[in-house]
Design a protein around this motif. Structure first.
Motif, PDB file in Angstrom:
ATOM      1  N   PRO A  94      37.269 -45.970 -11.624  1.00 55.69           N
ATOM      2  CA  PRO A  94      37.142 -47.171 -10.788  1.00 55.69           C
ATOM      3  C   PRO A  94      36.304 -46.945  -9.531  1.00 55.69           C
ATOM      4  O   PRO A  94      36.664 -47.377  -8.432  1.00 55.69           O
ATOM      5  CB  PRO A  94      38.596 -47.470 -10.414  1.00 55.69           C
ATOM      6  CG  PRO A  94      39.219 -46.113 -10.305  1.00 55.69           C
ATOM      7  CD  PRO A  94      38.535 -45.255 -11.361  1.00 55.69           C
ATOM      8  N   ASN A  95      35.163 -46.243  -9.666  1.00 53.28           N
ATOM      9  CA  ASN A  95      34.408 -45.836  -8.482  1.00 53.28           C
ATOM     10  C   ASN A  95      33.097 -46.595  -8.307  1.00 53.28           C
ATOM     11  O   ASN A  95      32.114 -46.048  -7.803  1.00 53.28           O
ATOM     12  CB  ASN A  95      34.141 -44.329  -8.522  1.00 53.28           C
ATOM     13  CG  ASN A  95      33.440 -43.876  -9.784  1.00 53.28           C
ATOM     14  OD1 ASN A  95      33.417 -44.587 -10.791  1.00 53.28           O
ATOM     15  ND2 ASN A  95      32.881 -42.687  -9.761  1.00 53.28           N
ATOM     16  N   GLY A  96      33.064 -47.850  -8.737  1.00 50.44           N
ATOM     17  CA  GLY A  96      31.894 -48.679  -8.473  1.00 50.44           C
ATOM     18  C   GLY A  96      32.041 -49.398  -7.144  1.00 50.44           C
ATOM     19  O   GLY A  96      32.902 -49.086  -6.323  1.00 50.44           O
ATOM     20  N   ILE A  97      31.171 -50.367  -6.911  1.00 49.45           N
ATOM     21  CA  ILE A  97      31.277 -51.253  -5.751  1.00 49.45           C
ATOM     22  C   ILE A  97      31.307 -52.688  -6.264  1.00 49.45           C
ATOM     23  O   ILE A  97      30.294 -53.154  -6.802  1.00 49.45           O
ATOM     24  CB  ILE A  97      30.100 -51.059  -4.766  1.00 49.45           C
ATOM     25  CG1 ILE A  97      30.089 -49.639  -4.191  1.00 49.45           C
ATOM     26  CG2 ILE A  97      30.207 -52.069  -3.624  1.00 49.45           C
ATOM     27  CD1 ILE A  97      28.944 -49.396  -3.249  1.00 49.45           C
ATOM     28  N   PRO A  98      32.422 -53.399  -6.157  1.00 57.00           N
ATOM     29  CA  PRO A  98      33.662 -52.947  -5.518  1.00 57.00           C
ATOM     30  C   PRO A  98      34.452 -51.983  -6.389  1.00 57.00           C
ATOM     31  O   PRO A  98      34.266 -51.940  -7.605  1.00 57.00           O
ATOM     32  CB  PRO A  98      34.431 -54.254  -5.320  1.00 57.00           C
ATOM     33  CG  PRO A  98      33.999 -55.104  -6.480  1.00 57.00           C
ATOM     34  CD  PRO A  98      32.536 -54.776  -6.678  1.00 57.00           C
ATOM     35  N   VAL A  99      35.334 -51.226  -5.742  1.00 62.00           N
ATOM     36  CA  VAL A  99      36.275 -50.380  -6.470  1.00 62.00           C
ATOM     37  C   VAL A  99      37.154 -51.276  -7.342  1.00 62.00           C
ATOM     38  O   VAL A  99      37.576 -52.350  -6.918  1.00 62.00           O
ATOM     39  CB  VAL A  99      37.137 -49.579  -5.467  1.00 62.00           C
ATOM     40  CG1 VAL A  99      38.311 -48.916  -6.172  1.00 62.00           C
ATOM     41  CG2 VAL A  99      36.287 -48.537  -4.754  1.00 62.00           C
ATOM     42  N   ALA A 100      37.413 -50.839  -8.567  1.00 64.20           N
ATOM     43  CA  ALA A 100      38.228 -51.631  -9.498  1.00 64.20           C
ATOM     44  C   ALA A 100      39.697 -51.519  -9.124  1.00 64.20           C
ATOM     45  O   ALA A 100      40.432 -50.675  -9.634  1.00 64.20           O
ATOM     46  CB  ALA A 100      37.995 -51.160 -10.928  1.00 64.20           C
ATOM     47  N   ASP A 101      40.125 -52.390  -8.198  1.00 59.10           N
ATOM     48  CA  ASP A 101      41.513 -52.352  -7.731  1.00 59.10           C
ATOM     49  C   ASP A 101      42.222 -53.691  -7.892  1.00 59.10           C
ATOM     50  O   ASP A 101      43.305 -53.890  -7.345  1.00 59.10           O
ATOM     51  CB  ASP A 101      41.573 -51.899  -6.267  1.00 59.10           C
ATOM     52  CG  ASP A 101      40.835 -52.836  -5.304  1.00 59.10           C
ATOM     53  OD1 ASP A 101      40.280 -53.857  -5.769  1.00 59.10           O
ATOM     54  OD2 ASP A 101      40.813 -52.549  -4.091  1.00 59.10           O
ATOM     55  N   LYS A 102      41.614 -54.606  -8.657  1.00 58.79           N
ATOM     56  CA  LYS A 102      42.206 -55.928  -8.883  1.00 58.79           C
ATOM     57  C   LYS A 102      42.047 -56.332 -10.346  1.00 58.79           C
ATOM     58  O   LYS A 102      41.215 -55.794 -11.071  1.00 58.79           O
ATOM     59  CB  LYS A 102      41.536 -56.974  -7.993  1.00 58.79           C
ATOM     60  CG  LYS A 102      41.698 -56.742  -6.503  1.00 58.79           C
ATOM     61  CD  LYS A 102      41.065 -57.847  -5.693  1.00 58.79           C
ATOM     62  CE  LYS A 102      39.557 -57.871  -5.838  1.00 58.79           C
ATOM     63  NZ  LYS A 102      38.910 -56.657  -5.339  1.00 58.79           N
ATOM     64  N   GLN A 103      42.846 -57.306 -10.744  1.00 62.30           N
ATOM     65  CA  GLN A 103      42.806 -57.806 -12.114  1.00 62.30           C
ATOM     66  C   GLN A 103      41.409 -58.276 -12.499  1.00 62.30           C
ATOM     67  O   GLN A 103      40.928 -57.991 -13.600  1.00 62.30           O
ATOM     68  CB  GLN A 103      43.813 -58.946 -12.257  1.00 62.30           C
ATOM     69  CG  GLN A 103      43.973 -59.475 -13.671  1.00 62.30           C
ATOM     70  CD  GLN A 103      45.036 -60.551 -13.748  1.00 62.30           C
ATOM     71  OE1 GLN A 103      45.244 -61.306 -12.789  1.00 62.30           O
ATOM     72  NE2 GLN A 103      45.733 -60.619 -14.864  1.00 62.30           N
ATOM     73  N   ALA A 104      40.724 -58.966 -11.592  1.00 63.28           N
ATOM     74  CA  ALA A 104      39.388 -59.488 -11.885  1.00 63.28           C
ATOM     75  C   ALA A 104      38.383 -58.357 -12.131  1.00 63.28           C
ATOM     76  O   ALA A 104      37.482 -58.499 -12.962  1.00 63.28           O
ATOM     77  CB  ALA A 104      38.902 -60.370 -10.737  1.00 63.28           C
ATOM     78  N   ASP A 105      38.549 -57.242 -11.434  1.00 62.51           N
ATOM     79  CA  ASP A 105      37.634 -56.104 -11.621  1.00 62.51           C
ATOM     80  C   ASP A 105      37.801 -55.494 -13.006  1.00 62.51           C
ATOM     81  O   ASP A 105      36.821 -55.116 -13.655  1.00 62.51           O
ATOM     82  CB  ASP A 105      37.889 -55.036 -10.552  1.00 62.51           C
ATOM     83  CG  ASP A 105      37.707 -55.569  -9.137  1.00 62.51           C
ATOM     84  OD1 ASP A 105      36.811 -56.406  -8.932  1.00 62.51           O
ATOM     85  OD2 ASP A 105      38.475 -55.145  -8.255  1.00 62.51           O
ATOM     86  N   ILE A 106      39.037 -55.388 -13.455  1.00 56.62           N
ATOM     87  CA  ILE A 106      39.305 -54.851 -14.797  1.00 56.62           C
ATOM     88  C   ILE A 106      38.749 -55.799 -15.854  1.00 56.62           C
ATOM     89  O   ILE A 106      38.128 -55.371 -16.839  1.00 56.62           O
ATOM     90  CB  ILE A 106      40.812 -54.633 -14.997  1.00 56.62           C
ATOM     91  CG1 ILE A 106      41.379 -53.664 -13.945  1.00 56.62           C
ATOM     92  CG2 ILE A 106      41.090 -54.121 -16.407  1.00 56.62           C
ATOM     93  CD1 ILE A 106      40.747 -52.299 -13.920  1.00 56.62           C
ATOM     94  N   ALA A 107      38.960 -57.080 -15.648  1.00 57.92           N
ATOM     95  CA  ALA A 107      38.442 -58.079 -16.597  1.00 57.92           C
ATOM     96  C   ALA A 107      36.924 -58.032 -16.672  1.00 57.92           C
ATOM     97  O   ALA A 107      36.336 -58.182 -17.754  1.00 57.92           O
ATOM     98  CB  ALA A 107      38.909 -59.473 -16.185  1.00 57.92           C
ATOM     99  N   PHE A 108      36.261 -57.804 -15.540  1.00 59.46           N
ATOM    100  CA  PHE A 108      34.802 -57.694 -15.523  1.00 59.46           C
ATOM    101  C   PHE A 108      34.336 -56.527 -16.387  1.00 59.46           C
ATOM    102  O   PHE A 108      33.421 -56.668 -17.214  1.00 59.46           O
ATOM    103  CB  PHE A 108      34.301 -57.511 -14.088  1.00 59.46           C
ATOM    104  CG  PHE A 108      32.857 -57.107 -13.993  1.00 59.46           C
ATOM    105  CD1 PHE A 108      31.844 -58.053 -14.093  1.00 59.46           C
ATOM    106  CD2 PHE A 108      32.492 -55.770 -13.811  1.00 59.46           C
ATOM    107  CE1 PHE A 108      30.502 -57.683 -14.014  1.00 59.46           C
ATOM    108  CE2 PHE A 108      31.170 -55.385 -13.727  1.00 59.46           C
ATOM    109  CZ  PHE A 108      30.164 -56.349 -13.831  1.00 59.46           C
ATOM    110  N   LEU A 109      34.953 -55.373 -16.207  1.00 60.47           N
ATOM    111  CA  LEU A 109      34.568 -54.193 -16.983  1.00 60.47           C
ATOM    112  C   LEU A 109      34.774 -54.419 -18.471  1.00 60.47           C
ATOM    113  O   LEU A 109      33.923 -54.062 -19.299  1.00 60.47           O
ATOM    114  CB  LEU A 109      35.362 -52.970 -16.513  1.00 60.47           C
ATOM    115  CG  LEU A 109      35.069 -52.468 -15.096  1.00 60.47           C
ATOM    116  CD1 LEU A 109      36.089 -51.415 -14.678  1.00 60.47           C
ATOM    117  CD2 LEU A 109      33.656 -51.902 -15.005  1.00 60.47           C
ATOM    118  N   LYS A 110      35.906 -55.010 -18.832  1.00 60.90           N
ATOM    119  CA  LYS A 110      36.190 -55.278 -20.242  1.00 60.90           C
ATOM    120  C   LYS A 110      35.169 -56.252 -20.837  1.00 60.90           C
ATOM    121  O   LYS A 110      34.704 -56.073 -21.969  1.00 60.90           O
ATOM    122  CB  LYS A 110      37.610 -55.845 -20.384  1.00 60.90           C
ATOM    123  CG  LYS A 110      38.726 -54.898 -19.985  1.00 60.90           C
ATOM    124  CD  LYS A 110      38.984 -53.824 -21.006  1.00 60.90           C
ATOM    125  CE  LYS A 110      39.719 -54.363 -22.204  1.00 60.90           C
ATOM    126  NZ  LYS A 110      40.096 -53.286 -23.150  1.00 60.90           N
TER     127      LYS A 110
END
Length: 417
Positions: A94-110
């Protein structure tokens, strides 16, 4: 895509065909027959020299840059590199910008990983912004598809925060990743503390910087219960501490990076920043202890710890250069110089059970998800072989043994020419 893989040596401890050679028929993504198979209408025949097939490999620590560092690597190219390197699954840090620390960030990666042969499994940050102060939205991220939680290459200095995280994570059976390093003892160290660091005049990172934190984290786990994964260990004492914790019945697993199994701090004599990694390369004594830990089962997982770094952050003074090496392309071939093929396969596949990822066996009626490779031959790894956007490889110019042919996963066949 309907396929017949001819005369494949099968390596899969969960398969009734383990250790046998057979043809494998795949139809619509399912293994329909294993045995002696003649050509079947509508099936493409795959016949490769010295073909071995195992369950799909899983790399538990990969950095792709995106979002925020697309110049280093993109998700699309990273997954292509992983497929060409034999990995059907990767866990992305989870070391991108932004750091993947929320549900939306995980959904983006998936969402960015949809449609690829290699499956992407996000690791969510353990703390908000990976700043080590407040616990992130772990439950929401798990519901979105996060397979574990940790701050990449950042230790949790606040022992109480890690204690609470371990307790909280048990409510939804989550895996906590605890990178183990005492930053106060590490200080400004950049390489292993020893004869080489003294000779080169570089500030050292003593083994105890890792070992103190491993010991503390294991004590916390013993107190709280739960599941902990300690990534990329590098010392014999760390191996011993984890072995003792397992003997107590603690749910702890650990990994080691390919470069720490193959290289030592002797390569640093030319001040080449390609060898600047975290944790650092250590001595031959420690390397041998890690090999033994892999062989006796104390170390559960081998990871490439693939970490692309742009040239501007590598081609500079050693003290200032960023840590990290790419490693997907070289993982198998480099390990073949120090470990037998069946051990490598075991350490590349066992992680699926630890991270709770589907691992279908090579058996009739199962989903086809496997890696194709040969143990024959050798080659020198050159710049032409680098598929990653970044070129910071610690294995440039080194001999790699065997060859990865590719993968079959998610109904897609990816082969190297």
């Amino acid at each position: 895509m309907n396929l017949i893989f001819k005369n494949a040596a099968i390596i899969d401890r969960n398969s009734p065909y383990n250790g046998k050679s057979a043809d494998i028929q795949v139809q619509d993504g399912i293994i329909t027959k294993i045995g002696s198979i003649t050509e079947v209408s509508g099936h493409e025949v795959i016949e490769l020299p010295g073909l071995h097939i195992s369950g799909g490999w899983f790399d538990t620590s990969v950095s792709f840059g995106e979002p925020g560092f697309e110049d280093r690597e993109t998700i699309a190219n990273g997954l292509y590199v992983a497929a060409k390197s034999g990995f059907t699954d990767v866990a992305v840090q989870p070391n991108g910008i932004p750091v993947a620390d929320k549900q939306a960030d995980i959904a983006f990666l998936k969402s960015k990983a949809q449609g690829h042969a290699t499956s992407l499994h996000p690791i969510g940050a353990l703390t908000k912004g990976s700043e080590g102060k407040d616990i992130a939205e772990l439950f929401d991220m798990k519901n979105a598809g996060a397979v574990a939680f940790g701050d990449y290459n950042k230790p949790i200095a606040d022992a109480n925060l890690l204690k609470i995280a371990l307790q909280y994570a048990q409510d939804f059976d989550a895996l906590i990743i605890a990178f183990s390093q005492d930053d106060k003892i590490k200080g400004k160290g950049v390489v292993h503390e020893g004869k080489i660091s003294t000779r080169l005049g570089l500030k050292g990172i003593p083994p105890i910087a890792e070992e103190l934190q491993v010991a503390r984290n294991l004590l916390l786990l013993e107190y709280t219960g739960g599941k902990m994964h300690i990534p990329t260990i590098t010392t014999s004492k760390s191996v011993q501490l984890i072995q003792e914790a397992k003997a107590k019945g603690l749910q702890v697993t650990c990994s080691v990076a390919v470069h720490n199994l193959v290289l030592t701090d002797e390569v640093l004599t030319g001040f080449d920043t390609r060898y600047k990694v975290l944790p650092p390369l250590r001595t031959e004594v420690e390397r041998n202890a890690l090999i033994e830990g892999v062989s006796d089962g104390t170390i559960d997982i081998i990871t490439s710890d693939h970490n692309p770094v742009d040239i501007e952050n590598k081609k500079m003074e050693f003290d200032l250069a960023k840590d990290g090496t790419i490693g997907l392309e070289t993982a198998f071939g480099a390990l073949m110089g120090v470990l037998p093929a069946d051990t490598i396969v075991e350490k590349f596949t066992a992680a699926k059970r630890i991270f709770n990822i589907d691992a279908p066996a090579i058996a009739e009626g199962e989903k086809a998800s496997f890696t194709l490779f040969t143990t024959q031959g050798s080659r020198i790894f050159t710049n032409r072989d680098i598929l990653s956007k970044s070129k910071n490889t610690a294995f440039l110019g080194r001999e790699l043994i065997g060859k990865v042919y590719g993968i079959y996963n998610n109904g897609k066949l990816i082969l190297n020419k």
